[in-house]
Design a protein around this motif. Structure first.
Motif, PDB file in Angstrom:
ATOM      1  N   UNK A  58      33.738 -15.847  -4.674  1.00 24.90           N
ATOM      2  CA  UNK A  58      33.488 -14.412  -4.511  1.00 24.90           C
ATOM      3  C   UNK A  58      33.246 -13.695  -5.832  1.00 24.90           C
ATOM      4  N   UNK A  59      34.163 -13.829  -6.766  1.00 27.36           N
ATOM      5  CA  UNK A  59      34.014 -13.130  -8.054  1.00 27.36           C
ATOM      6  C   UNK A  59      32.815 -13.684  -8.810  1.00 27.36           C
ATOM      7  N   UNK A  60      32.582 -14.996  -8.696  1.00 30.36           N
ATOM      8  CA  UNK A  60      31.429 -15.597  -9.357  1.00 30.36           C
ATOM      9  C   UNK A  60      30.119 -15.033  -8.843  1.00 30.36           C
ATOM     10  N   UNK A  61      30.002 -14.868  -7.538  1.00 26.34           N
ATOM     11  CA  UNK A  61      28.777 -14.309  -6.953  1.00 26.34           C
ATOM     12  C   UNK A  61      28.589 -12.849  -7.354  1.00 26.34           C
ATOM     13  N   UNK A  62      29.681 -12.090  -7.343  1.00 24.67           N
ATOM     14  CA  UNK A  62      29.583 -10.671  -7.711  1.00 24.67           C
ATOM     15  C   UNK A  62      29.186 -10.508  -9.176  1.00 24.67           C
ATOM     16  N   UNK A  63      29.835 -11.255 -10.056  1.00 24.26           N
ATOM     17  CA  UNK A  63      29.502 -11.141 -11.479  1.00 24.26           C
ATOM     18  C   UNK A  63      28.122 -11.723 -11.781  1.00 24.26           C
ATOM     19  N   UNK A  64      27.719 -12.754 -11.050  1.00 24.34           N
ATOM     20  CA  UNK A  64      26.366 -13.301 -11.244  1.00 24.34           C
ATOM     21  C   UNK A  64      25.324 -12.244 -10.901  1.00 24.34           C
ATOM     22  N   UNK A  65      25.551 -11.504  -9.829  1.00 23.28           N
ATOM     23  CA  UNK A  65      24.620 -10.436  -9.447  1.00 23.28           C
ATOM     24  C   UNK A  65      24.560  -9.351 -10.517  1.00 23.28           C
ATOM     25  N   UNK A  66      25.733  -8.926 -10.967  1.00 21.04           N
ATOM     26  CA  UNK A  66      25.779  -7.866 -11.984  1.00 21.04           C
ATOM     27  C   UNK A  66      25.127  -8.320 -13.286  1.00 21.04           C
ATOM     28  N   UNK A  67      25.455  -9.534 -13.722  1.00 18.39           N
ATOM     29  CA  UNK A  67      24.895 -10.015 -14.989  1.00 18.39           C
ATOM     30  C   UNK A  67      23.403 -10.304 -14.871  1.00 18.39           C
ATOM     31  N   UNK A  68      22.935 -10.661 -13.666  1.00 21.59           N
ATOM     32  CA  UNK A  68      21.501 -10.857 -13.464  1.00 21.59           C
ATOM     33  C   UNK A  68      20.754  -9.546 -13.656  1.00 21.59           C
ATOM     34  N   UNK A  69      21.286  -8.488 -13.093  1.00 23.57           N
ATOM     35  CA  UNK A  69      20.654  -7.173 -13.247  1.00 23.57           C
ATOM     36  C   UNK A  69      20.634  -6.758 -14.709  1.00 23.57           C
ATOM     37  N   UNK A  70      21.763  -6.933 -15.389  1.00 26.07           N
ATOM     38  CA  UNK A  70      21.840  -6.552 -16.806  1.00 26.07           C
ATOM     39  C   UNK A  70      20.899  -7.428 -17.639  1.00 26.07           C
ATOM     40  N   UNK A  71      20.908  -8.747 -17.380  1.00 24.68           N
ATOM     41  CA  UNK A  71      20.034  -9.656 -18.126  1.00 24.68           C
ATOM     42  C   UNK A  71      18.567  -9.365 -17.900  1.00 24.68           C
ATOM     43  N   UNK A  72      18.200  -9.063 -16.653  1.00 17.30           N
ATOM     44  CA  UNK A  72      16.797  -8.751 -16.358  1.00 17.30           C
ATOM     45  C   UNK A  72      16.368  -7.457 -17.036  1.00 17.30           C
ATOM     46  N   UNK A  89      21.885 -14.551 -17.363  1.00 15.08           N
ATOM     47  CA  UNK A  89      22.930 -13.629 -16.900  1.00 15.08           C
ATOM     48  C   UNK A  89      23.601 -14.122 -15.628  1.00 15.08           C
ATOM     49  N   UNK A  90      22.815 -14.675 -14.699  1.00 14.19           N
ATOM     50  CA  UNK A  90      23.380 -15.200 -13.456  1.00 14.19           C
ATOM     51  C   UNK A  90      24.321 -16.366 -13.737  1.00 14.19           C
ATOM     52  N   UNK A  91      23.894 -17.292 -14.592  1.00 11.45           N
ATOM     53  CA  UNK A  91      24.742 -18.444 -14.922  1.00 11.45           C
ATOM     54  C   UNK A  91      26.015 -18.004 -15.639  1.00 11.45           C
ATOM     55  N   UNK A  92      25.872 -17.096 -16.594  1.00 12.29           N
ATOM     56  CA  UNK A  92      27.045 -16.621 -17.336  1.00 12.29           C
ATOM     57  C   UNK A  92      28.000 -15.854 -16.413  1.00 12.29           C
ATOM     58  N   UNK A  93      27.469 -14.984 -15.569  1.00 14.06           N
ATOM     59  CA  UNK A  93      28.307 -14.209 -14.655  1.00 14.06           C
ATOM     60  C   UNK A  93      29.039 -15.088 -13.663  1.00 14.06           C
ATOM     61  N   UNK A  94      28.335 -16.079 -13.111  1.00  4.31           N
ATOM     62  CA  UNK A  94      28.970 -16.973 -12.151  1.00  4.31           C
ATOM     63  C   UNK A  94      30.080 -17.782 -12.825  1.00  4.31           C
ATOM     64  N   UNK A  95      29.811 -18.286 -14.014  1.00  3.25           N
ATOM     65  CA  UNK A  95      30.812 -19.069 -14.737  1.00  3.25           C
ATOM     66  C   UNK A  95      32.039 -18.225 -15.055  1.00  3.25           C
ATOM     67  N   UNK A  96      31.839 -17.025 -15.547  1.00  2.00           N
ATOM     68  CA  UNK A  96      32.962 -16.144 -15.865  1.00  2.00           C
ATOM     69  C   UNK A  96      33.760 -15.816 -14.605  1.00  2.00           C
ATOM     70  N   UNK A  97      33.076 -15.536 -13.511  1.00  2.00           N
ATOM     71  CA  UNK A  97      33.760 -15.221 -12.256  1.00  2.00           C
ATOM     72  C   UNK A  97      34.608 -16.364 -11.736  1.00  2.00           C
ATOM     73  N   UNK A  98      34.066 -17.575 -11.782  1.00  2.00           N
ATOM     74  CA  UNK A  98      34.820 -18.739 -11.313  1.00  2.00           C
ATOM     75  C   UNK A  98      36.030 -18.992 -12.220  1.00  2.00           C
ATOM     76  N   UNK A  99      35.856 -18.864 -13.522  1.00  2.00           N
ATOM     77  CA  UNK A  99      36.979 -19.046 -14.457  1.00  2.00           C
ATOM     78  C   UNK A  99      38.064 -18.004 -14.200  1.00  2.00           C
ATOM     79  N   UNK A 100      37.667 -16.761 -13.971  1.00  2.00           N
ATOM     80  CA  UNK A 100      38.647 -15.704 -13.670  1.00  2.00           C
ATOM     81  C   UNK A 100      39.404 -16.035 -12.382  1.00  2.00           C
TER      82      UNK A 100
END
Length: 151
Positions: A58-72, A89-100
Motif C-alpha cells: 500500500x505505502x509503496x504504491x502510494x509513494x510510487x504514484x507521488x514520486x512519479x508525478x514529481x519525477x515527471x 521516481x516510481x522505483x524510488x517511491x515504491x522502494x521507500x514505501x516498502x522499506x517504511x
C-alpha cells in the motif's frame, strides 16, 4: 453425545469441571486439553494460503504514484526527460514505501497476549442427551468462550 467448550486458563474452568462432576458425570467422561502456544514467530511475508491482513504494498504504491508525478514534473527541466525521471521516481517511491512498511511492521512486532494470559483449554464431556443441556448451561454460567453440542 458430546459437549465441547473452550475456556481461558482461569478459576472458572476449574469451577465448570467441578460443577459437571457434581452433576454426576464421571471423571473418565471429562477430557480437558490445554492448547499449545505458537512455537515461533510468524513469518514476515504472507503466503498464498494465509495473510495477516497487513499489506506491504500500500505505502509503496502510494509513494510510487507521488514520486512519479514529481519525477515527471521535474523531468521536463532535468536531463533525461519526463518519462525517465517518472520511472526513476516510481522505483524510488515504491522502494521507500516498502522499506517504511517493513520497518513499521518490525517495530510493531507480533501481538503477544496480555502478560499472564495463556492459551485456551478445550473441554470435552461425553454424556447422555438429557445431561447435555444441563452441562451446556453450566459451561455458559462459568464463562465459557464457546460451547458446542455434538450427537
Amino acid at each position: 453425545m458430546h459437549v465441547i467448550a473452550s475456556f481461558e486458563h482461569s478459576i472458572y474452568l476449574e469451577l465448570a469441571i467441578t460443577a459437571v462432576e457434581e452433576a454426576g458425570i464421571l471423571k473418565e467422561n471429562i477430557y480437558a486439553v490445554p492448547l499449545q502456544e505458537r512455537p515461533g514467530k510468524p513469518g514476515m511475508f504472507d503466503s498464498i494460503h494465509g495473510s495477516d491482513g497487513i499489506s506491504l504494498f500500500d505505502a509503496g504504491a502510494a509513494l510510487a504514484t507521488a514520486f512519479t508525478v514529481i519525477g515527471s514534473t521535474y523531468g521536463f527541466v532535468l536531463k533525461g526527460g519526463a518519462i525517465l525521471w517518472g520511472l526513476i521516481g516510481a522505483a524510488a517511491g515504491f522502494t521507500i514505501g516498502v522499506v517504511i512498511d517493513i520497518l513499521h511492521k518490525k517495530k510493531k512486532g507480533v501481538k503477544n497476549p496480555a502478560p499472564g494470559k495463556k492459551t485456551e483449554v478445550v473441554v470435552l464431556v461425553n454424556c447422555t442427551k438429557e445431561e447435555a443441556k444441563y452441562i451446556q448451561t453450566m459451561f455458559w454460567e462459568h464463562m465459557a468462550l464457546g460451547v458446542a453440542v455434538c450427537d
